[in-house]
Design an enzyme around this catalytic site. Structure first.
Site, PDB file in Angstrom:
ATOM      1  N   ASP A 161      24.915   4.422 -18.272  1.00 46.68           N
ATOM      2  CA  ASP A 161      25.305   4.893 -16.966  1.00 46.68           C
ATOM      3  C   ASP A 161      24.590   5.743 -16.184  1.00 46.68           C
ATOM      4  O   ASP A 161      24.817   6.004 -15.177  1.00 46.68           O
ATOM      5  CB  ASP A 161      26.889   5.649 -17.108  1.00 46.68           C
ATOM      6  CG  ASP A 161      26.799   6.624 -18.131  1.00 46.68           C
ATOM      7  OD1 ASP A 161      25.932   7.215 -18.276  1.00 46.68           O
ATOM      8  OD2 ASP A 161      27.961   6.799 -18.983  1.00 46.68           O
TER       9      ASP A 161
ATOM     10  N   CYS B 125      13.706  -9.035 -13.505  1.00 47.18           N
ATOM     11  CA  CYS B 125      13.359 -10.142 -13.091  1.00 47.18           C
ATOM     12  C   CYS B 125      13.225 -11.078 -14.345  1.00 47.18           C
ATOM     13  O   CYS B 125      12.567 -11.009 -15.303  1.00 47.18           O
ATOM     14  CB  CYS B 125      12.171 -10.292 -12.076  1.00 47.18           C
ATOM     15  SG  CYS B 125      12.073 -12.146 -11.579  1.00 47.18           S
TER      16      CYS B 125
ATOM     17  N   HIS C 221      20.029   1.259 -25.153  1.00 49.21           N
ATOM     18  CA  HIS C 221      20.710   0.101 -24.602  1.00 49.21           C
ATOM     19  C   HIS C 221      20.333  -0.279 -23.139  1.00 49.21           C
ATOM     20  O   HIS C 221      21.081  -0.976 -22.464  1.00 49.21           O
ATOM     21  CB  HIS C 221      22.278   0.042 -24.760  1.00 49.21           C
ATOM     22  CG  HIS C 221      22.608   0.178 -26.263  1.00 49.21           C
ATOM     23  ND1 HIS C 221      24.009   0.421 -26.701  1.00 49.21           N
ATOM     24  CD2 HIS C 221      22.015  -0.261 -27.411  1.00 49.21           C
ATOM     25  CE1 HIS C 221      23.987   0.180 -27.981  1.00 49.21           C
ATOM     26  NE2 HIS C 221      22.746  -0.041 -28.482  1.00 49.21           N
TER      27      HIS C 221
END
Ligand code: OAD
Length: 235
Positions: free
Chosen positions: A100, A123, A115
């Protein structure tokens, strides 16, 4: 509490592992437990490479919803206490499972993101990663300048962790005199394995969580309470 405070005060090497619980008081939903995202949604529909290959728009809609929610959230007293701890500790590593960005916004510096980061896109064609703070997109899924599909630069179920971040995390946990584990259910591996790793390497392990976790029995101190209340008392 006094003893744990003293361990943190006297340690020159501290490693912290955080999970979704530290952002709960900022209003960001956790994954498991009451109100958890995985009670409402199926991870295999939203957080796997297969889900993205099948339906990138739906996956992106979920990430845009989370981007909007998180952009309105503010770092909590728990995030801020970890900034203070970092400032006074010679060697400090903040290992987080959270994507976050609230640790960054609170002012933490040495952050190891196991993570990935919801605010970074990658991309799927050329591999380029860029920071992208948008909370709405002209089209979903968004595309790279090269024409390839962009995806959130986060780790999905079934994907390996970024090797460098994992190495940094293992080293920090092995070297730590004190390991502080905050707001994680400690059921997602390999991240959860950092807890016994720190313990076996000789760290004093302190856990802060609303509930007991699978590792509550092996840690040196387990505080049941909110991160935003317990951490300011510990630091
Ligand atoms: P979970 O949602 O599994 O666990 C959150 C933990 O925080 C629970 O143990 C709660 O008891 C605790 N908690 C809730 N509110 C709290 C508060 N105010 N203060 C202290 N503790 C509190 O979240 P994680 O352990 O972070 O993976 O989940 C691990 C991974 O599973 C996530 O990184 C995500 C998810 O699927 C990926 O995105 C790859």
């Amino acid at each position: 509490m006094e003893e744990a405070r003293r361990w943190l005060e006297e340690a020159s090497r501290i490693a912290v592992l955080t999970g979704a619980g530290i952002s709960a008081e900022s209003g960001v939903p956790t994954f498991r437990g009451a109100g958890g995202l995985w009670r409402q949604y199926r991870p295999e529909d939203l957080a796997t490479p297969e889900a993205f290959a099948r339906d990138p728009k739906t996956v992106w809609e979920w990430y845009v919803w989370r981007r909007k929610l998180i952009s309105k959230a503010q770092p909590s007293a728990g995030h801020r206490a970890l900034v203070e701890l970092e400032e006074r500790t010679p060697q400090f590593t903040l290992v987080t499972q959270n994507v976050d960005g609230l640790h960054d916004r609170a002012g933490s510096r040495n952050i190891c993101k196991l993570h990935g980061d919801l605010w970074v896109v990658r991309c799927t064609a050329c591999g380029r990663e860029t920071w992208d703070g948008r909370t709405s997109f002209p089209e979903l899924p968004p595309r790279c300048e090269c024409g390839g599909l962009l995806r959130p630069a986060v780790v999905w179920f079934g994907e390996p962790l970024p090797p460098e971040a994992w190495q940094t995390a293992e080293e920090a946990m092995s070297a730590a005199e004190v390991a502080l584990i905050v707001g994680t259910s400690a059921v997602v591996y390999p991240a959860a394995g950092l807890i016994p790793l720190a313990k076996q390497a000789g760290a004093k392990v302190i856990e802060v969580n609303l509930e007991a976790t699978p590792y509550s029995g092996i840690v040196d101190k387990s505080f049941r309470g909110k991160a935003g209340e317990v951490l300011p008392q510990l630091v």
